[in-house]
Design a protein around this motif. Sequence first.
Motif, PDB file in Angstrom:
ATOM      1  N   ASN A  45      20.021  42.237  46.993  1.00 27.16           N
ATOM      2  CA  ASN A  45      18.910  42.751  46.190  1.00 27.16           C
ATOM      3  C   ASN A  45      19.077  42.447  44.708  1.00 27.16           C
ATOM      4  OD1 ASN A  45      18.148  43.932  48.578  1.00 27.16           O
ATOM      5  ND2 ASN A  45      19.175  45.871  48.119  1.00 27.16           N
ATOM      6  N   SER A  46      20.195  41.824  44.349  1.00 28.26           N
ATOM      7  CA  SER A  46      20.402  41.610  42.917  1.00 28.26           C
ATOM      8  C   SER A  46      20.553  40.120  42.627  1.00 28.26           C
ATOM      9  CB  SER A  46      21.654  42.357  42.445  1.00 28.26           C
ATOM     10  OG  SER A  46      22.805  41.585  42.699  1.00 28.26           O
ATOM     11  N   THR A  47      20.575  39.809  41.325  1.00 32.16           N
ATOM     12  CA  THR A  47      20.641  38.403  40.934  1.00 32.16           C
ATOM     13  C   THR A  47      22.086  37.965  40.687  1.00 32.16           C
ATOM     14  OG1 THR A  47      20.284  39.162  38.693  1.00 32.16           O
ATOM     15  CG2 THR A  47      18.354  38.368  39.882  1.00 32.16           C
ATOM     16  N   ALA A  48      23.023  38.910  40.810  1.00 34.48           N
ATOM     17  CA  ALA A  48      24.425  38.575  40.543  1.00 34.48           C
ATOM     18  C   ALA A  48      24.897  37.479  41.496  1.00 34.48           C
ATOM     19  CB  ALA A  48      25.292  39.809  40.709  1.00 34.48           C
ATOM     20  N   THR A  49      25.680  36.560  40.959  1.00 30.70           N
ATOM     21  CA  THR A  49      26.124  35.448  41.793  1.00 30.70           C
ATOM     22  C   THR A  49      27.557  35.639  42.274  1.00 30.70           C
ATOM     23  OG1 THR A  49      26.588  34.331  39.719  1.00 30.70           O
ATOM     24  CG2 THR A  49      24.595  33.655  40.902  1.00 30.70           C
ATOM     25  N   SER A  50      28.414  36.249  41.427  1.00 33.77           N
ATOM     26  CA  SER A  50      29.807  36.403  41.858  1.00 33.77           C
ATOM     27  C   SER A  50      29.930  37.714  42.620  1.00 33.77           C
ATOM     28  CB  SER A  50      30.743  36.404  40.659  1.00 33.77           C
ATOM     29  OG  SER A  50      30.413  37.485  39.813  1.00 33.77           O
ATOM     30  N   LYS A  51      30.628  37.644  43.741  1.00 32.87           N
ATOM     31  CA  LYS A  51      30.724  38.813  44.609  1.00 32.87           C
ATOM     32  C   LYS A  51      31.915  39.674  44.215  1.00 32.87           C
ATOM     33  CE  LYS A  51      31.468  39.637  49.456  1.00 32.87           C
ATOM     34  NZ  LYS A  51      31.446  39.013  50.763  1.00 32.87           N
ATOM     35  N   PRO A  52      31.678  40.942  43.906  1.00 30.84           N
ATOM     36  CA  PRO A  52      32.823  41.790  43.539  1.00 30.84           C
ATOM     37  C   PRO A  52      33.714  42.065  44.751  1.00 30.84           C
ATOM     38  CG  PRO A  52      30.790  43.091  43.621  1.00 30.84           C
ATOM     39  CD  PRO A  52      30.405  41.661  43.889  1.00 30.84           C
ATOM     40  N   PRO A  53      35.016  42.269  44.514  1.00 25.95           N
ATOM     41  CA  PRO A  53      35.907  42.548  45.639  1.00 25.95           C
ATOM     42  C   PRO A  53      35.704  43.977  46.150  1.00 25.95           C
ATOM     43  CG  PRO A  53      37.108  42.746  43.587  1.00 25.95           C
ATOM     44  CD  PRO A  53      35.722  42.259  43.229  1.00 25.95           C
ATOM     45  N   VAL A  54      36.186  44.241  47.354  1.00 23.13           N
ATOM     46  CA  VAL A  54      36.202  45.610  47.859  1.00 23.13           C
ATOM     47  C   VAL A  54      37.338  46.329  47.125  1.00 23.13           C
ATOM     48  CG1 VAL A  54      36.671  47.035  49.900  1.00 23.13           C
ATOM     49  CG2 VAL A  54      35.345  44.924  50.129  1.00 23.13           C
ATOM     50  N   THR A  55      37.085  47.551  46.664  1.00 26.97           N
ATOM     51  CA  THR A  55      38.118  48.291  45.926  1.00 26.97           C
ATOM     52  C   THR A  55      38.326  49.658  46.543  1.00 26.97           C
ATOM     53  OG1 THR A  55      37.549  47.142  43.882  1.00 26.97           O
ATOM     54  CG2 THR A  55      38.786  49.173  43.649  1.00 26.97           C
ATOM     55  N   LEU A  56      39.584  49.997  46.806  1.00 32.81           N
ATOM     56  CA  LEU A  56      39.926  51.321  47.313  1.00 32.81           C
ATOM     57  C   LEU A  56      40.939  51.941  46.359  1.00 32.81           C
ATOM     58  CD1 LEU A  56      40.524  50.636  51.119  1.00 32.81           C
ATOM     59  CD2 LEU A  56      38.505  51.644  50.093  1.00 32.81           C
ATOM     60  N   GLU A  64      55.605  41.303  45.141  1.00 37.76           N
ATOM     61  CA  GLU A  64      55.735  40.762  46.502  1.00 37.76           C
ATOM     62  C   GLU A  64      54.492  41.125  47.331  1.00 37.76           C
ATOM     63  OE1 GLU A  64      58.063  42.273  50.358  1.00 37.76           O
ATOM     64  OE2 GLU A  64      59.350  42.135  48.585  1.00 37.76           O
ATOM     65  N   ILE A  65      54.037  42.375  47.195  1.00 36.37           N
ATOM     66  CA  ILE A  65      52.852  42.811  47.948  1.00 36.37           C
ATOM     67  C   ILE A  65      51.629  42.001  47.510  1.00 36.37           C
ATOM     68  CG2 ILE A  65      51.276  44.745  48.387  1.00 36.37           C
ATOM     69  CD1 ILE A  65      53.639  46.657  48.187  1.00 36.37           C
ATOM     70  N   ARG A  66      51.466  41.820  46.192  1.00 37.61           N
ATOM     71  CA  ARG A  66      50.319  41.052  45.678  1.00 37.61           C
ATOM     72  C   ARG A  66      50.348  39.628  46.235  1.00 37.61           C
ATOM     73  NH1 ARG A  66      51.461  43.006  39.742  1.00 37.61           N
ATOM     74  NH2 ARG A  66      50.193  44.895  39.653  1.00 37.61           N
ATOM     75  N   GLU A  67      51.541  39.007  46.164  1.00 35.15           N
ATOM     76  CA  GLU A  67      51.630  37.602  46.558  1.00 35.15           C
ATOM     77  C   GLU A  67      51.455  37.414  48.056  1.00 35.15           C
ATOM     78  OE1 GLU A  67      55.266  36.281  44.765  1.00 35.15           O
ATOM     79  OE2 GLU A  67      54.348  36.148  42.769  1.00 35.15           O
ATOM     80  N   SER A  68      52.025  38.327  48.860  1.00 31.49           N
ATOM     81  CA  SER A  68      51.962  38.112  50.305  1.00 31.49           C
ATOM     82  C   SER A  68      50.607  38.516  50.907  1.00 31.49           C
ATOM     83  CB  SER A  68      53.094  38.857  51.008  1.00 31.49           C
ATOM     84  OG  SER A  68      52.920  40.238  50.822  1.00 31.49           O
ATOM     85  N   THR A  69      49.864  39.384  50.213  1.00 33.41           N
ATOM     86  CA  THR A  69      48.583  39.833  50.800  1.00 33.41           C
ATOM     87  C   THR A  69      47.369  39.220  50.108  1.00 33.41           C
ATOM     88  OG1 THR A  69      48.363  41.725  49.304  1.00 33.41           O
ATOM     89  CG2 THR A  69      49.577  42.087  51.367  1.00 33.41           C
ATOM     90  N   GLY A  70      47.551  38.797  48.855  1.00 36.58           N
ATOM     91  CA  GLY A  70      46.401  38.265  48.108  1.00 36.58           C
ATOM     92  C   GLY A  70      45.519  39.365  47.545  1.00 36.58           C
ATOM     93  N   THR A 117      45.198  51.489  42.797  1.00 38.48           N
ATOM     94  CA  THR A 117      43.937  50.788  43.074  1.00 38.48           C
ATOM     95  C   THR A 117      44.221  49.457  43.752  1.00 38.48           C
ATOM     96  OG1 THR A 117      43.055  51.792  41.076  1.00 38.48           O
ATOM     97  CG2 THR A 117      41.789  49.989  42.002  1.00 38.48           C
ATOM     98  N   ILE A 118      43.578  49.237  44.903  1.00 35.44           N
ATOM     99  CA  ILE A 118      43.743  47.974  45.639  1.00 35.44           C
ATOM    100  C   ILE A 118      42.387  47.298  45.688  1.00 35.44           C
ATOM    101  CG2 ILE A 118      44.694  46.992  47.759  1.00 35.44           C
ATOM    102  CD1 ILE A 118      45.400  49.679  48.719  1.00 35.44           C
ATOM    103  N   SER A 119      42.329  46.016  45.361  1.00 41.25           N
ATOM    104  CA  SER A 119      41.055  45.322  45.549  1.00 41.25           C
ATOM    105  C   SER A 119      41.276  43.913  46.070  1.00 41.25           C
ATOM    106  CB  SER A 119      40.238  45.318  44.253  1.00 41.25           C
ATOM    107  OG  SER A 119      41.001  44.792  43.218  1.00 41.25           O
ATOM    108  N   GLY A 120      40.283  43.429  46.793  1.00 43.11           N
ATOM    109  CA  GLY A 120      40.372  42.100  47.395  1.00 43.11           C
ATOM    110  C   GLY A 120      39.427  42.015  48.575  1.00 43.11           C
ATOM    111  N   THR A 121      39.651  41.046  49.454  1.00 38.78           N
ATOM    112  CA  THR A 121      38.822  40.939  50.660  1.00 38.78           C
ATOM    113  C   THR A 121      39.287  42.038  51.620  1.00 38.78           C
ATOM    114  OG1 THR A 121      40.417  39.518  51.766  1.00 38.78           O
ATOM    115  CG2 THR A 121      38.742  38.417  50.413  1.00 38.78           C
ATOM    116  N   PRO A 122      38.443  42.443  52.590  1.00 39.64           N
ATOM    117  CA  PRO A 122      38.883  43.472  53.536  1.00 39.64           C
ATOM    118  C   PRO A 122      40.215  43.112  54.200  1.00 39.64           C
ATOM    119  CG  PRO A 122      36.542  43.113  53.793  1.00 39.64           C
ATOM    120  CD  PRO A 122      37.026  42.087  52.804  1.00 39.64           C
ATOM    121  N   ASP A 123      40.400  41.850  54.580  1.00 40.88           N
ATOM    122  CA  ASP A 123      41.647  41.473  55.252  1.00 40.88           C
ATOM    123  C   ASP A 123      42.854  41.644  54.340  1.00 40.88           C
ATOM    124  OD1 ASP A 123      40.301  40.937  57.557  1.00 40.88           O
ATOM    125  OD2 ASP A 123      40.012  38.803  57.125  1.00 40.88           O
ATOM    126  N   ALA A 124      42.688  41.240  53.071  1.00 41.07           N
ATOM    127  CA  ALA A 124      43.793  41.386  52.113  1.00 41.07           C
ATOM    128  C   ALA A 124      44.126  42.866  51.928  1.00 41.07           C
ATOM    129  CB  ALA A 124      43.405  40.767  50.772  1.00 41.07           C
TER     130      ALA A 124
END
Length: 307
Positions: A88-99, A121-127, A146-153
């Motif tokens: 519904n918006s004009t934004a082009t870059s997709k924000p990451p999921v944040t928990l 190590e956690i950042r590098e191995s999970t992305g 705060t964790i953010s990234g793709t759902p899999d990461a």
Amino acid sequence: ESKVSEGGLNVTLTIRLLMHGKEVGSIIGKKGETVKKMREESGARINISEGNCPERIVTITGPTDAIFKAFAMIAYKFEEDINNSMSNSTATSKPPVTLRLVVPASQCGSLIGKGGSKIKEIRESTGAQVQVAGDMLPNSTERAVTISGTPDAIIQCVKQICVVMLESPPKGATIPYRPKPASTPVIFAGGQAYTIQGQYAIPHPDQLTKLHQLAMQQTPFTPLGQTTPAFPGLDASPPASTHELTIPNDLIGCIIGRQGTKINEIRQMSGAQIKIASATEGSSERQITITGTPANISLAQYLINAR
């Protein structure tokens, strides 16, 4: 992985998440269907803190595999929300999921590791991006992670955080973070309700605005904090309670105003009864007693503080 799946299945873990009202609404779903489905499919207990707070605590408890399933479902739900808002918006870059996890401060050291080695190590191995807040959350011994990234990461990241939390349990007693109710002042302007946060007025959720519009359609002189039976779905008169304040003598004048104009205005706007005790010998303070519904009282308190 193997260590968690072998040793982890019979270990019950509790993970706490901090969410905004809108995120909580998304997790609960229409008539609670979404959270019901998450509970059934993951096998985890998912509890959502009560209260009309801008922030709520979501507690997920269960064996590690149930927790991971619940997290996966939450992460994918948020991803879906992002996709929907993107369409519904004009934004082009997709924000990451944040928990945002809430972790006892005594476990944060292990999570960061010596010189930041573990978190790196956690950042590098999970992305996933992982940030541990420098300060504890108000009135607690917990910190926000705060964790953010793709759902899999995010799922991989939560797994690693669980391993750390299982390996180094919290030391001493933890004072859990409890979000404060939204007693932020509310201002009505142009038929829209705004809450004051810091120096900004933020448009308030629809209920208050609707309430205000209803109030405007009723008799023009109903004090703001008073609910008349004409408000559909609202109790005509919530139980009255009493609140006491002490105010320094030198400030009482600005609250009373010339010939009581200000205090009468506050009574009128808040719908609360306000009694100011007479000055007592040798005391530098005056007692103010406010009586009314919780809404009346908080409005009166706000108006008095504003004076």
